[in-house]
Scaffold this motif. Structure first.
Motif, PDB file in Angstrom:
ATOM      1  N   GLN A  76      39.114  43.809  48.263  1.00  0.00           N
ATOM      2  CA  GLN A  76      38.031  44.175  47.351  1.00  0.00           C
ATOM      3  C   GLN A  76      38.569  45.231  46.390  1.00  0.00           C
ATOM      4  O   GLN A  76      39.278  46.153  46.804  1.00  0.00           O
ATOM      5  N   ALA A  77      38.262  45.090  45.088  1.00  0.00           N
ATOM      6  CA  ALA A  77      38.768  46.045  44.101  1.00  0.00           C
ATOM      7  C   ALA A  77      38.000  45.902  42.797  1.00  0.00           C
ATOM      8  O   ALA A  77      37.253  44.941  42.591  1.00  0.00           O
ATOM      9  N   LEU A  78      38.216  46.867  41.904  1.00  0.00           N
ATOM     10  CA  LEU A  78      37.636  46.807  40.562  1.00  0.00           C
ATOM     11  C   LEU A  78      38.531  45.968  39.658  1.00  0.00           C
ATOM     12  O   LEU A  78      39.755  46.164  39.614  1.00  0.00           O
ATOM     13  N   VAL A  79      37.907  45.031  38.920  1.00  0.00           N
ATOM     14  CA  VAL A  79      38.634  44.171  37.987  1.00  0.00           C
ATOM     15  C   VAL A  79      37.827  44.049  36.699  1.00  0.00           C
ATOM     16  O   VAL A  79      36.618  44.321  36.694  1.00  0.00           O
ATOM     17  N   PRO A  80      38.446  43.655  35.584  1.00  0.00           N
ATOM     18  CA  PRO A  80      37.689  43.456  34.349  1.00  0.00           C
ATOM     19  C   PRO A  80      36.568  42.440  34.547  1.00  0.00           C
ATOM     20  O   PRO A  80      36.785  41.365  35.120  1.00  0.00           O
ATOM     21  N   SER A  81      35.380  42.771  34.074  1.00  0.00           N
ATOM     22  CA  SER A  81      34.186  41.969  34.369  1.00  0.00           C
ATOM     23  C   SER A  81      34.215  40.574  33.747  1.00  0.00           C
ATOM     24  O   SER A  81      33.588  39.654  34.268  1.00  0.00           O
ATOM     25  N   ASP A  82      34.931  40.394  32.622  1.00  0.00           N
ATOM     26  CA  ASP A  82      34.913  39.093  31.950  1.00  0.00           C
ATOM     27  C   ASP A  82      36.177  38.273  32.210  1.00  0.00           C
ATOM     28  O   ASP A  82      36.489  37.339  31.473  1.00  0.00           O
ATOM     29  N   TRP A  83      36.924  38.610  33.263  1.00  0.00           N
ATOM     30  CA  TRP A  83      38.088  37.814  33.635  1.00  0.00           C
ATOM     31  C   TRP A  83      37.694  36.937  34.826  1.00  0.00           C
ATOM     32  O   TRP A  83      37.505  37.443  35.946  1.00  0.00           O
ATOM     33  N   PRO A  84      37.543  35.627  34.654  1.00  0.00           N
ATOM     34  CA  PRO A  84      37.096  34.742  35.727  1.00  0.00           C
ATOM     35  C   PRO A  84      38.017  34.779  36.956  1.00  0.00           C
ATOM     36  O   PRO A  84      39.232  34.942  36.842  1.00  0.00           O
ATOM     37  N   GLN A  85      37.403  34.604  38.112  1.00  0.00           N
ATOM     38  CA  GLN A  85      38.115  34.633  39.386  1.00  0.00           C
ATOM     39  C   GLN A  85      38.640  33.247  39.734  1.00  0.00           C
ATOM     40  O   GLN A  85      37.963  32.239  39.569  1.00  0.00           O
ATOM     41  N   ASP A  86      39.863  33.197  40.248  1.00  0.00           N
ATOM     42  CA  ASP A  86      40.506  31.932  40.618  1.00  0.00           C
ATOM     43  C   ASP A  86      41.193  32.116  41.964  1.00  0.00           C
ATOM     44  O   ASP A  86      42.222  32.800  42.062  1.00  0.00           O
ATOM     45  N   GLU A  87      40.613  31.518  43.006  1.00  0.00           N
ATOM     46  CA  GLU A  87      41.209  31.594  44.343  1.00  0.00           C
ATOM     47  C   GLU A  87      42.305  30.541  44.456  1.00  0.00           C
ATOM     48  O   GLU A  87      42.091  29.372  44.174  1.00  0.00           O
ATOM     49  N   ARG A  88      43.482  30.976  44.891  1.00  0.00           N
ATOM     50  CA  ARG A  88      44.609  30.068  45.001  1.00  0.00           C
ATOM     51  C   ARG A  88      45.140  30.033  46.438  1.00  0.00           C
ATOM     52  O   ARG A  88      44.658  30.740  47.307  1.00  0.00           O
ATOM     53  N   ALA A  89      46.154  29.232  46.643  1.00  0.00           N
ATOM     54  CA  ALA A  89      46.739  29.119  47.973  1.00  0.00           C
ATOM     55  C   ALA A  89      47.566  30.361  48.298  1.00  0.00           C
ATOM     56  O   ALA A  89      47.820  31.207  47.427  1.00  0.00           O
ATOM     57  N   ASP A  91      46.937  33.041  50.064  1.00  0.00           N
ATOM     58  CA  ASP A  91      46.232  34.330  50.032  1.00  0.00           C
ATOM     59  C   ASP A  91      46.242  34.973  48.643  1.00  0.00           C
ATOM     60  O   ASP A  91      46.133  36.195  48.517  1.00  0.00           O
ATOM     61  N   GLU A  92      46.373  34.171  47.591  1.00  0.00           N
ATOM     62  CA  GLU A  92      46.448  34.700  46.226  1.00  0.00           C
ATOM     63  C   GLU A  92      45.127  34.499  45.490  1.00  0.00           C
ATOM     64  O   GLU A  92      44.525  33.430  45.538  1.00  0.00           O
ATOM     65  N   THR A  93      44.699  35.548  44.785  1.00  0.00           N
ATOM     66  CA  THR A  93      43.520  35.484  43.923  1.00  0.00           C
ATOM     67  C   THR A  93      43.904  36.020  42.555  1.00  0.00           C
ATOM     68  O   THR A  93      44.540  37.072  42.451  1.00  0.00           O
ATOM     69  N   ARG A  94      43.504  35.289  41.503  1.00  0.00           N
ATOM     70  CA  ARG A  94      43.765  35.744  40.134  1.00  0.00           C
ATOM     71  C   ARG A  94      42.456  35.978  39.391  1.00  0.00           C
ATOM     72  O   ARG A  94      41.482  35.251  39.581  1.00  0.00           O
ATOM     73  N   PHE A  95      42.492  36.968  38.514  1.00  0.00           N
ATOM     74  CA  PHE A  95      41.425  37.190  37.545  1.00  0.00           C
ATOM     75  C   PHE A  95      42.120  37.154  36.190  1.00  0.00           C
ATOM     76  O   PHE A  95      42.943  38.014  35.879  1.00  0.00           O
ATOM     77  N   GLU A  96      41.820  36.112  35.398  1.00  0.00           N
ATOM     78  CA  GLU A  96      42.560  35.882  34.160  1.00  0.00           C
ATOM     79  C   GLU A  96      41.631  35.881  32.954  1.00  0.00           C
ATOM     80  O   GLU A  96      40.575  35.250  32.972  1.00  0.00           O
ATOM     81  N   HIS A  97      42.042  36.592  31.915  1.00  0.00           N
ATOM     82  CA  HIS A  97      41.283  36.590  30.661  1.00  0.00           C
ATOM     83  C   HIS A  97      41.218  35.157  30.124  1.00  0.00           C
ATOM     84  O   HIS A  97      42.190  34.392  30.259  1.00  0.00           O
ATOM     85  N   VAL A 107      47.607  39.499  46.092  1.00  0.00           N
ATOM     86  CA  VAL A 107      48.120  38.706  47.199  1.00  0.00           C
ATOM     87  C   VAL A 107      47.831  39.503  48.466  1.00  0.00           C
ATOM     88  O   VAL A 107      48.482  40.517  48.739  1.00  0.00           O
ATOM     89  N   ASN A 108      46.806  39.075  49.196  1.00  0.00           N
ATOM     90  CA  ASN A 108      46.391  39.779  50.408  1.00  0.00           C
ATOM     91  C   ASN A 108      47.157  39.214  51.596  1.00  0.00           C
ATOM     92  O   ASN A 108      46.657  38.385  52.350  1.00  0.00           O
ATOM     93  N   SER A 109      48.375  39.670  51.738  1.00  0.00           N
ATOM     94  CA  SER A 109      49.240  39.163  52.795  1.00  0.00           C
ATOM     95  C   SER A 109      49.933  40.340  53.475  1.00  0.00           C
ATOM     96  O   SER A 109      51.016  40.771  53.053  1.00  0.00           O
ATOM     97  N   PRO A 110      49.293  40.925  54.502  1.00  0.00           N
ATOM     98  CA  PRO A 110      49.884  42.075  55.197  1.00  0.00           C
ATOM     99  C   PRO A 110      51.299  41.780  55.680  1.00  0.00           C
ATOM    100  O   PRO A 110      51.607  40.668  56.113  1.00  0.00           O
ATOM    101  N   SER A 111      52.168  42.777  55.545  1.00  0.00           N
ATOM    102  CA  SER A 111      53.568  42.598  55.909  1.00  0.00           C
ATOM    103  C   SER A 111      54.099  43.878  56.556  1.00  0.00           C
ATOM    104  O   SER A 111      53.608  44.976  56.273  1.00  0.00           O
ATOM    105  N   ARG A 112      55.113  43.735  57.419  1.00  0.00           N
ATOM    106  CA  ARG A 112      55.736  44.902  58.033  1.00  0.00           C
ATOM    107  C   ARG A 112      56.800  45.520  57.136  1.00  0.00           C
ATOM    108  O   ARG A 112      57.307  46.592  57.441  1.00  0.00           O
TER     109      ARG A 112
END
Length: 209
Positions: A76-89, A91-97, A107-112
């Motif tokens: 969860q985070a703050l992103v530009p309000s008019d950049w549409p959300q795109d869930e990808r494979a 664990d990747e999510t994009r917000f693109e103008h 990329v929500n992928s916890p790592s050591r």
């Protein structure tokens, strides 16, 4: 800066433009000799001017409106309000103008692997990019430029890794991309996302990765 006189003139011109657009036609009167005949009325379709390209200038981060978004598995985070959300494979999510010029990617992928290792690994991974230049590299963030589309399109990338709450590894990667001239605006977008990023659904510590 416009003087009051210029502002008044601009307002008048805008009013005239709106009036013409509302009627949908332009009515013109031809010059005719004063012979008593009625003036001839000519109706024409108004010329539609193309809308200005919203991405024509550099990204102004101070003019953006930010909203909190929940995305992917655990972010969860703050992103530009008019950049549409795109869930990808993966664990990747994009917000693109809508112009596709700017984007922020999570990329929500916890790592050591710790943040330092993540930065150095990414620097090695992108070394074959065309015209690559490492702008800066520290223990959490990598900034670089390259060109795509046969070297015709300069791009700038800012990638930052969020350390795990328990200090072991990382929680997520946040990347902002645009053009070199957008650097200041992209830095604001990245800072907003970094400062507001929260793990959700219990993703609080690094996992093998």
């Amino acid at each position: 800066m416009l003087t009051p006189r210029h502002e008044a003139l601009l307002a008048t011109l805008l009013g005239m433009t709106v009036g013409v657009a509302a009627f949908g036609i332009y009515v013109g009167v031809r010059d005719e000799p004063l012979t008593g005949a009625r003036p001839q009325i000519v109706a024409t379709t108004p010329v539609q001017k193309p809308s200005p390209d919203p991405a024509a200038g550099a990204l102004d981060g101070t003019a953006l409106t930010f909203v909190s978004k929940t995305f992917g598995p655990g972010g969860q985070a703050l992103v530009p309000s008019d950049w549409p959300q795109d869930e990808r494979a993966n664990d990747e999510t994009r917000f693109e103008h809508p112009s596709s010029v700017w984007m922020i990617r999570f990329v929500n992928s916890p790592s050591r692997r710790d943040t330092d290792r993540q930065v150095s690994d990414r620097a090695k991974k992108v070394r074959n990019q065309t015209d690559l230049r490492i702008v800066s590299e520290d223990d959490t963030t990598l900034v670089y430029t390259y060109t795509r589309n046969a070297g015709k399109e300069p791009r700038m990338v800012l990638s930052r890794w969020i350390p795990a709450i328990d200090g072991e590894g990382t929680l997520a990667e946040i990347t902002v991309a645009g053009r070199p001239e957008d650097a200041a605006g992209m830095a604001i977008v990245l800072a907003k996302a970094t400062e507001s990023y929260q793990p959700v659904n219990g993703s609080a510590s690094g996992q093998p990765g």
